[in-house]
Scaffold this active site. Structure first.
Site, mmCIF file in Angstrom:
data_model
loop_
_atom_site.group_PDB
_atom_site.id
_atom_site.type_symbol
_atom_site.label_atom_id
_atom_site.label_comp_id
_atom_site.label_asym_id
_atom_site.label_seq_id
_atom_site.Cartn_x
_atom_site.Cartn_y
_atom_site.Cartn_z
ATOM 1 N N CYS A 85 37.989 -4.329 54.327
ATOM 2 C CA CYS A 85 39.157 -5.168 53.387
ATOM 3 C C CYS A 85 40.378 -4.726 53.097
ATOM 4 O O CYS A 85 41.172 -4.669 54.291
ATOM 5 C CB CYS A 85 38.224 -5.130 52.028
ATOM 6 S SG CYS A 85 38.827 -6.401 51.235
ATOM 7 N N HIS A 196 32.248 -6.576 53.397
ATOM 8 C CA HIS A 196 32.175 -5.269 52.847
ATOM 9 C C HIS A 196 30.534 -4.994 53.452
ATOM 10 O O HIS A 196 29.607 -5.200 52.527
ATOM 11 C CB HIS A 196 32.231 -5.262 51.551
ATOM 12 C CG HIS A 196 33.674 -5.591 50.756
ATOM 13 N ND1 HIS A 196 34.265 -4.429 50.495
ATOM 14 C CD2 HIS A 196 34.483 -6.546 50.629
ATOM 15 C CE1 HIS A 196 35.367 -4.689 50.071
ATOM 16 N NE2 HIS A 196 35.395 -5.889 49.951
ATOM 17 N N GLU A 198 29.559 -1.966 53.088
ATOM 18 C CA GLU A 198 28.924 -1.083 51.980
ATOM 19 C C GLU A 198 28.102 -1.914 50.968
ATOM 20 O O GLU A 198 27.243 -1.296 49.936
ATOM 21 C CB GLU A 198 30.004 -0.068 51.397
ATOM 22 C CG GLU A 198 30.925 -0.670 50.430
ATOM 23 C CD GLU A 198 32.154 -1.687 50.780
ATOM 24 O OE1 GLU A 198 31.954 -2.108 52.262
ATOM 25 O OE2 GLU A 198 33.025 -1.971 50.103
#
Lengths: 223, 81
Positions: A85, A196, A198
Site C-alpha cells: 500500500c 494488504h 497482512e
C-alpha cells in the site's frame, strides 16, 4: 536466523500487524524507526499507512528519507524488499519500482475486499502460490491507480480479478493499468502491492490468503 | 544570492485528473458550462544559491514533480543579496 525490518515512518500505521504476519510465517522481525540503520537486516517491508500525511504525493516524502539509500543497497544485494500500500507508493516514488500510483479513477478512498489473480509465481513473494491462483485480500487506498509508460522491465505479480480469475474492467477497483495490483522488478526481489496481505493472514480476519506472501519471503531469505 | 521561484506542476496531457473532474462537475452544477477543469500544483519557494536555474530544475525533477506523470514549468526572480 535472517531478520526482517518493518520500517516505520511518521504516519505509518500497519507496522504491528505486518510484524505479526511475518512472525506467524515463521520469520524474525523488528519494527525499525526510519531514522535508524538497516545493518544486520536481511529483508525489508515498507508497511501501509499515511506517511507524512500523504503530503505532495503519497509516499513522496518517505521515498527521499535517508534510510531509503540503505534499502537501495539491500535491494541491489538481492534481499527481498516488499512495499504494501503506502509502501508500494514509496517504492515507485523512490525509483525502486517503475511507474506511479495515481489517485483512484473514482476519486475516493476505497476500503473493501477484492479478488486477485496470482499472475507470476517467479518472485520472492509469490513462490508459494500456484500460477493463476485466485486469492482474497482487502484494499484500503485513495492512490492505487497504477500507471507506467513501459512494462517491459516488470513482472506483473497480482491483478484484480473476479472470483474465477477473470481480469475485467468491472473488477478493476481503481483504474489501474491492466488491473495491476502488484508488480515486481525483473529479478523478483522487489515487490509493491496495493492490497494488504497482512490483513488477510489469519482466518479470523476473514482470509489467510495473504500469509503465503510472508511465508515466501521468510523461505527466500533462508537461501 | 537570494531567489524566488514559482513552480507549476501539471499532469501530462491525456492523463485523467479525477479531482479536476469532480470540481468541474460541481461548477457545472452551479450553472457554468465547464468543458474541462484541471488541478495543477503550484509552489512558491525562496532559496539561496549561485546556480538557481540548475537547482530549481533539479528540485522539480527530484521531488516536486513525478516525471512519470507530470510536466513542470517555473519562473525565477532575483531577490538580491
Amino acid at each position: 536466523m535472517p531478520k526482517f525490518a518493518v520500517i516505520v515512518f511518521p504516519g505509518t500505521n500497519c507496522d504491528f500487524e505486518t510484524v505479526e504476519a511475518i512472525r506467524k510465517a515463521g520469520g524474525k522481525v523488528e519494527r525499525v524507526w526510519y531514522k535508524s540503520s538497516l545493518k544486520d537486516f536481511d529483508g525489508v517491508v515498507l508497511p501501509g499507512g499515511f506517511s507524512y500525511a500523504d503530503y505532495l504525493r503519497a509516499g513522496a516524502i518517505s521515498a527521499r528519507a535517508e534510510i531509503m539509500e540503505e534499502v537501495k543497497v539491500l535491494a541491489n544485494d538481492g534481499k527481498p524488499i516488499l512495499g504494501i500500500c503506502n509502501g508500494f507508493q514509496v517504492l515507485t516514488e523512490s525509483g525502486l519500482l517503475p511507474g506511479a500510483l495515481r489517485p483512484n479513477k473514482v476519486p475516493r478512498f476505497l476500503c473493501k475486499w477484492v479478488y486477485l489473480k496470482v499472475s507470476d509465481t517467479q518472485t520472492a513473494f509469490t513462490q508459494f502460490y500456484e500460477e493463476g491462483e485466485v486469492i482474497r485480500m482487502p484494499i484500503a487506498h485513495a492512490e492505487g491507480n497504477y500507471y507506467a509508460n513501459d512494462l517491459n522491465k516488470v513482472k506483473i505479480a497480482f491483478q484484480y480479478s473476479d472470483e474465477n480469475g477473470n481480469i475485467t474492467n468491472d473488477v478493476n477497483p481503481n483504474g489501474s493499468l491492466l488491473n495491476i495490483a502488484g508488480i515486481s522488478n525483473e529479478k523478483g526481489n522487489i515487490l509493491g502491492m496495493m492490497p494488504h496481505p497482512e490483513r488477510a493472514s489469519d482466518r479470523w480476519l476473514g482470509s489467510e490468503d495473504g500469509l503465503k506472501v510472508f511465508k515466501s519471503i521468510v523461505e527466500y531469505v533462508k537461501r | 544570492m537570494k531567489w524566488k521561484a514559482k513552480v507549476v506542476v501539471r499532469l501530462k496531457e491525456g492523463l485523467n485528473d479525477p479531482e479536476g473532474r469532480v470540481i468541474g462537475k460541481a461548477l457545472k452544477n452551479l450553472g457554468y458550462n465547464i468543458t474541462e477543469l484541471k488541478v495543477p500544483k503550484y509552489f512558491e519557494l525562496t532559496f539561496e544559491s549561485e546556480t538557481p536555474e540548475k537547482d530549481v530544475e533539479e528540485m522539480c525533477r527530484r521531488l516536486l514533480a513525478n516525471p512519470v506523470i507530470h510536466t513542470y514549468e517555473y519562473s525565477i526572480e532575483n531577490l538580491g543579496e
